[in-house]
Design a protein around this motif. Sequence first.
Motif, PDB file in Angstrom:
ATOM      1  N   TYR A   1       0.841  -1.190   0.000  1.00 34.93           N
ATOM      2  CA  TYR A   1       0.000   0.000   0.000  1.00 34.93           C
ATOM      3  C   TYR A   1       0.881   1.246   0.000  1.00 34.93           C
ATOM      4  N   TYR A   2       0.570   2.161  -0.911  1.00 35.23           N
ATOM      5  CA  TYR A   2       1.358   3.377  -1.067  1.00 35.23           C
ATOM      6  C   TYR A   2       0.553   4.592  -0.616  1.00 35.23           C
ATOM      7  N   SER A   3       1.265   5.594  -0.115  1.00 42.76           N
ATOM      8  CA  SER A   3       0.640   6.772   0.463  1.00 42.76           C
ATOM      9  C   SER A   3       0.634   7.945  -0.508  1.00 42.76           C
ATOM     10  N   GLU A   4      -0.510   8.605  -0.624  1.00 45.52           N
ATOM     11  CA  GLU A   4      -0.572   9.789  -1.474  1.00 45.52           C
ATOM     12  C   GLU A   4       0.244  10.927  -0.850  1.00 45.52           C
ATOM     13  N   THR A   5       0.352  10.935   0.488  1.00 44.20           N
ATOM     14  CA  THR A   5       1.149  11.955   1.161  1.00 44.20           C
ATOM     15  C   THR A   5       2.624  11.831   0.783  1.00 44.20           C
ATOM     16  N   LYS A   6       3.127  10.603   0.765  1.00 45.80           N
ATOM     17  CA  LYS A   6       4.522  10.385   0.394  1.00 45.80           C
ATOM     18  C   LYS A   6       4.763  10.756  -1.058  1.00 45.80           C
ATOM     19  N   LEU A   7       3.806  10.435  -1.938  1.00 51.70           N
ATOM     20  CA  LEU A   7       3.940  10.807  -3.343  1.00 51.70           C
ATOM     21  C   LEU A   7       3.979  12.321  -3.507  1.00 51.70           C
ATOM     22  N   ALA A   8       3.137  13.017  -2.746  1.00 53.96           N
ATOM     23  CA  ALA A   8       3.118  14.480  -2.801  1.00 53.96           C
ATOM     24  C   ALA A   8       4.476  15.042  -2.383  1.00 53.96           C
ATOM     25  N   GLN A   9       5.097  14.422  -1.374  1.00 51.71           N
ATOM     26  CA  GLN A   9       6.420  14.858  -0.924  1.00 51.71           C
ATOM     27  C   GLN A   9       7.476  14.585  -1.990  1.00 51.71           C
ATOM     28  N   GLU A  10       7.393  13.424  -2.630  1.00 51.20           N
ATOM     29  CA  GLU A  10       8.362  13.077  -3.684  1.00 51.20           C
ATOM     30  C   GLU A  10       8.309  14.074  -4.836  1.00 51.20           C
ATOM     31  N   LEU A  11       7.099  14.491  -5.195  1.00 50.04           N
ATOM     32  CA  LEU A  11       6.920  15.388  -6.330  1.00 50.04           C
ATOM     33  C   LEU A  11       6.972  16.857  -5.940  1.00 50.04           C
ATOM     34  N   GLY A  12       6.880  17.143  -4.645  1.00 49.79           N
ATOM     35  CA  GLY A  12       6.907  18.530  -4.189  1.00 49.79           C
ATOM     36  C   GLY A  12       5.654  19.297  -4.554  1.00 49.79           C
ATOM     37  N   ILE A  13       4.504  18.607  -4.529  1.00 45.03           N
ATOM     38  CA  ILE A  13       3.231  19.251  -4.859  1.00 45.03           C
ATOM     39  C   ILE A  13       2.215  18.914  -3.778  1.00 45.03           C
ATOM     40  N   SER A  14       1.057  19.580  -3.832  1.00 48.98           N
ATOM     41  CA  SER A  14       0.026  19.331  -2.823  1.00 48.98           C
ATOM     42  C   SER A  14      -0.662  17.990  -3.060  1.00 48.98           C
ATOM     43  N   ARG A  15      -1.450  17.560  -2.088  1.00 51.54           N
ATOM     44  CA  ARG A  15      -2.126  16.266  -2.193  1.00 51.54           C
ATOM     45  C   ARG A  15      -3.307  16.298  -3.158  1.00 51.54           C
ATOM     46  N   THR A  16      -3.836  17.481  -3.441  1.00 56.58           N
ATOM     47  CA  THR A  16      -5.024  17.553  -4.301  1.00 56.58           C
ATOM     48  C   THR A  16      -4.769  17.015  -5.706  1.00 56.58           C
ATOM     49  N   PRO A  17      -3.741  17.489  -6.442  1.00 52.14           N
ATOM     50  CA  PRO A  17      -3.498  16.903  -7.768  1.00 52.14           C
ATOM     51  C   PRO A  17      -3.092  15.439  -7.703  1.00 52.14           C
ATOM     52  N   ILE A  18      -2.422  15.044  -6.602  1.00 56.45           N
ATOM     53  CA  ILE A  18      -2.081  13.628  -6.418  1.00 56.45           C
ATOM     54  C   ILE A  18      -3.359  12.804  -6.311  1.00 56.45           C
ATOM     55  N   ARG A  19      -4.286  13.278  -5.500  1.00 50.53           N
ATOM     56  CA  ARG A  19      -5.540  12.557  -5.301  1.00 50.53           C
ATOM     57  C   ARG A  19      -6.322  12.455  -6.607  1.00 50.53           C
ATOM     58  N   GLN A  20      -6.341  13.545  -7.377  1.00 52.74           N
ATOM     59  CA  GLN A  20      -7.026  13.541  -8.678  1.00 52.74           C
ATOM     60  C   GLN A  20      -6.371  12.560  -9.641  1.00 52.74           C
ATOM     61  N   ALA A  21      -5.046  12.549  -9.648  1.00 54.08           N
ATOM     62  CA  ALA A  21      -4.307  11.651 -10.540  1.00 54.08           C
ATOM     63  C   ALA A  21      -4.546  10.198 -10.152  1.00 54.08           C
ATOM     64  N   LEU A  22      -4.566   9.905  -8.860  1.00 53.02           N
ATOM     65  CA  LEU A  22      -4.799   8.533  -8.406  1.00 53.02           C
ATOM     66  C   LEU A  22      -6.202   8.069  -8.764  1.00 53.02           C
ATOM     67  N   HIS A  23      -7.167   8.974  -8.679  1.00 48.84           N
ATOM     68  CA  HIS A  23      -8.536   8.635  -9.086  1.00 48.84           C
ATOM     69  C   HIS A  23      -8.559   8.233 -10.564  1.00 48.84           C
ATOM     70  N   CYS A  24      -7.841   8.975 -11.400  1.00 51.81           N
ATOM     71  CA  CYS A  24      -7.777   8.660 -12.829  1.00 51.81           C
ATOM     72  C   CYS A  24      -7.053   7.342 -13.075  1.00 51.81           C
ATOM     73  N   LEU A  25      -5.986   7.111 -12.337  1.00 52.01           N
ATOM     74  CA  LEU A  25      -5.246   5.857 -12.472  1.00 52.01           C
ATOM     75  C   LEU A  25      -6.106   4.663 -12.062  1.00 52.01           C
ATOM     76  N   SER A  26      -6.968   4.877 -11.075  1.00 51.54           N
ATOM     77  CA  SER A  26      -7.902   3.827 -10.664  1.00 51.54           C
ATOM     78  C   SER A  26      -8.903   3.548 -11.779  1.00 51.54           C
ATOM     79  N   GLN A  27      -9.432   4.610 -12.394  1.00 52.39           N
ATOM     80  CA  GLN A  27     -10.378   4.447 -13.495  1.00 52.39           C
ATOM     81  C   GLN A  27      -9.729   3.750 -14.690  1.00 52.39           C
ATOM     82  N   ASP A  28      -8.444   4.020 -14.903  1.00 45.10           N
ATOM     83  CA  ASP A  28      -7.733   3.440 -16.042  1.00 45.10           C
ATOM     84  C   ASP A  28      -7.175   2.049 -15.749  1.00 45.10           C
ATOM     85  N   GLY A  29      -7.447   1.517 -14.547  1.00 45.46           N
ATOM     86  CA  GLY A  29      -7.124   0.128 -14.265  1.00 45.46           C
ATOM     87  C   GLY A  29      -5.732  -0.150 -13.733  1.00 45.46           C
TER      88      GLY A  29
END
Length: 229
Positions: free
Chosen positions: A35-63
């Motif tokens: 299990y991976y954390s959106e918070t850790k991804l946000a830290q890796e990319l240096g961006i807020s959690r909102t675009p991370i959360r949106q991107a993960l939602h799309c990745l979920s839809q895309d399988g």
Amino acid sequence: MASTSLGNAPSMLQVRAYEYVKKKILNDEMQVGVYYSETKLAQELGISRTPIRQALHCLSQDGYITIAPSRGFTLRQLTRLDLRETIETRCAIEGFCTYRLGVQPEEQRRRFFWDINQSLKDMRIAVEKNDMKQFVNCDHLFHLMIVKSAHNHEFNQIFQRLMYLVHLTTKSSIEVPGRLEGTVQEHELYVSLLKEKKTTEAYNLMMKHLMMPLELLGKEFPEEDDMPW
């Protein structure tokens, strides 16, 4: 960028996050069952959690991933149902594209054969180097060329959204003894049959080729009801 569930006007940060995670998944830099954390991804990319959360939602839809509330997300695991439906969808699309290739104008056919033969050469080089990651990439490109030959936007979109499941299927099937060389030989024979305008024979070969993983791997994947989510 290839068609995805990102929509028509995603933010640059959302696109960046989507492509970052997708690349890590396809490069086998993330593991099934972890299990991976959106918070850790946000830290890796240096961006807020909102675009991370949106991107993960799309990745979920895309399988690509499965989101587990309060736990993060994990890579989607291929089930028997996924395997069957992915293969059936590919058979429908690539089968139609095969027949289209048999009746296309000669100029289009010449361009297609020049490109597809280069793909076959790259595939042979990957086998000689025992570079399985490169081989999988070459295999994807080979089949994508067939799909793109129809110039059908919906076909392209569906194939791109199946990419991760195709990746898992290809990676698993070539681990079966003899399937690596068998895959290359089937690709070469398919192209040869198309060149000779033996369209029905090429179609039958492609159906057998695409259905092979279901015969080889079907029992190795869990049923949908057995998954932990």
